[in-house]
Design a protein around this motif. Structure first.
Motif, PDB file in Angstrom:
ATOM      1  N   GLY A 218     -65.440 -28.271  42.778  1.00 23.51           N
ATOM      2  CA  GLY A 218     -63.896 -28.786  43.225  1.00 23.51           C
ATOM      3  C   GLY A 218     -63.412 -29.812  42.056  1.00 23.51           C
ATOM      4  N   ALA A 219     -64.190 -30.908  42.157  1.00 19.79           N
ATOM      5  CA  ALA A 219     -63.830 -32.293  41.507  1.00 19.79           C
ATOM      6  C   ALA A 219     -63.862 -31.590  39.879  1.00 19.79           C
ATOM      7  CB  ALA A 219     -65.037 -33.353  41.667  1.00 19.79           C
ATOM      8  N   TYR A 220     -64.901 -31.074  39.546  1.00 20.65           N
ATOM      9  CA  TYR A 220     -64.823 -30.554  38.094  1.00 20.65           C
ATOM     10  C   TYR A 220     -63.619 -29.765  37.776  1.00 20.65           C
ATOM     11  CZ  TYR A 220     -66.475 -28.239  33.600  1.00 20.65           C
ATOM     12  OH  TYR A 220     -66.579 -27.881  32.240  1.00 20.65           O
ATOM     13  N   ARG A 221     -63.086 -28.832  38.455  1.00 21.05           N
ATOM     14  CA  ARG A 221     -61.868 -28.257  38.202  1.00 21.05           C
ATOM     15  C   ARG A 221     -60.758 -29.123  38.154  1.00 21.05           C
ATOM     16  NH1 ARG A 221     -60.898 -23.017  40.811  1.00 21.05           N
ATOM     17  NH2 ARG A 221     -61.931 -23.784  42.502  1.00 21.05           N
ATOM     18  N   ARG A 222     -60.787 -30.153  39.042  1.00 19.58           N
ATOM     19  CA  ARG A 222     -59.549 -30.930  38.999  1.00 19.58           C
ATOM     20  C   ARG A 222     -59.475 -31.783  37.695  1.00 19.58           C
ATOM     21  NH1 ARG A 222     -60.818 -31.285  44.382  1.00 19.58           N
ATOM     22  NH2 ARG A 222     -62.218 -33.283  43.986  1.00 19.58           N
ATOM     23  N   ASN A 223     -60.625 -32.303  37.516  1.00 12.80           N
ATOM     24  CA  ASN A 223     -60.688 -33.282  36.172  1.00 12.80           C
ATOM     25  C   ASN A 223     -60.544 -32.489  34.715  1.00 12.80           C
ATOM     26  OD1 ASN A 223     -61.385 -35.399  37.889  1.00 12.80           O
ATOM     27  ND2 ASN A 223     -63.769 -34.978  37.454  1.00 12.80           N
TER      28      ASN A 223
END
Length: 314
Positions: free
Chosen positions: A296-301
């Motif tokens: 999830g964090a990777y997608r947002r970044n």
């Protein structure tokens, strides 16, 4: 079908030309780090320029093709620019001619003429580019097929015709294939999957993984693809590819996962299944180890980092 043709068909790289630049006088342009799977390139049609990567500089001229497999940040500048001078203000004029954006900087002296574009790799493309140098330089004057292709690209960008956008994109994709052919011919590729492709037996295992990354691959199963013993296969793969076979399989899966999360917007549990993991939790652990952040964090970044990438610059 030969191994390179097979690989290119599976990867389906999308080539495009964004800019046709006519730059005279004193000018400079910064290129930030490209996102994963994006490979910038520049084709010098006329004149000279200076390439700067960190503290390294080198001058290139008409007929040179520069490709950046890792998407490394770099700057292009006129050879008239003093290394101690500040970069000049942007005085460029822009015009979209129906196929590409033309950028013009007026000034004294012979203008530098250049096409700038991008190769966008499919899910497993990053593994192909790993361990390649920051910049690959090819002289088109020494390769008739490449010279002819560049001439067609120039013609389509200078004199737009119906269907020109589609033609020039297809030509730039062909440029990518010629780049790979050049790298394989150099035979200095140890530590990269291209070295495996150049080996008649090892390429069968590479093609199998790229075709079916979610398959429960083992060293034994890959060795069978190459018609080698398990020990011989593992040793040969590491020598040529620069990493153990199953580590490379994981890399291919993680690159597929990253693209499915960002480009396709798939949920983590769907991505886990597509990449061959029995549970979302197991997938999440491997993903975090590989990218140092959860899915999830990777997608947002990545979505934040890609903001503005479609605005072409010199």
């Amino acid at each position: 079908m030969d191994s390179l043709s097979h690989l290119v068909r599976m990867l389906s790289p999308a080539g495009r030309v964004d800019l046709h630049c006519h730059l005279a006088g004193v000018w400079a342009a910064e290129h930030p780090l490209a996102p994963p799977g994006h490979v910038p390139y520049h084709v010098i049609l006329g004149g000279k320029l200076r390439l700067r990567i960190g503290q390294r500089t080198q001058v290139f001229e008409a007929g040179d093709v520069l490709v950046f497999p890792q998407g490394v940040s770099h700057s292009l500048e006129s050879v008239e620019l003093n290394e101690h001078d500040s970069p000049p203000d942007d005085s460029s004029q822009r015009h979209f001619n129906g196929v590409v954006t033309e950028i013009r900087v007026d000034g004294p002296g012979r203008p530098m003429d250049m096409l700038c574009g991008m190769f966008v790799m499919r899910e497993t493309g990053g593994s192909l580019l790993r361990s390649l140098p920051d910049v690959v330089h090819i002289r088109s004057s020494e390769r008739p097929a490449l010279r002819a292709l560049i001439s067609m690209m120039q013609s389509e960008s200078v004199d737009p015709k119906p269907g020109g956008g589609a033609v020039i994109d297809e030509l730039s994709t062909a440029l990518f294939t010629l780049l790979l052919r050049h790298l394989m011919a150099e035979k200095q590729l140890n530590g990269n999957v291209l070295a495996l492709l150049a080996d008649a037996r090892m390429c069968r295992a590479v093609e199998a993984v790229l075709s079916r990354p979610a398959h429960p691959w083992t060293v034994g199963a890959l060795a069978e693809q190459a018609h080698l013993s398990r020990a011989t296969f593992a040793r040969r793969f590491a020598e040529l590819g620069g990493m153990p076979p199953l580590e490379w399989v994981t890399t291919v899966r993680m690159e597929l996962a990253a693209r499915l999360l960002v480009r396709e917007g798939m949920a983590a549990n769907q991505v886990a299944e597509r990449c061959g993991y029995a549970s979302e939790a197991a997938f999440g652990r491997v993903f975090k180890k590989h990218y140092h952040s959860g899915p999830g964090a990777y997608r947002r970044n990545m979505l934040q980092a890609q903001t503005g990438l479609n605005q072409p610059s010199i």
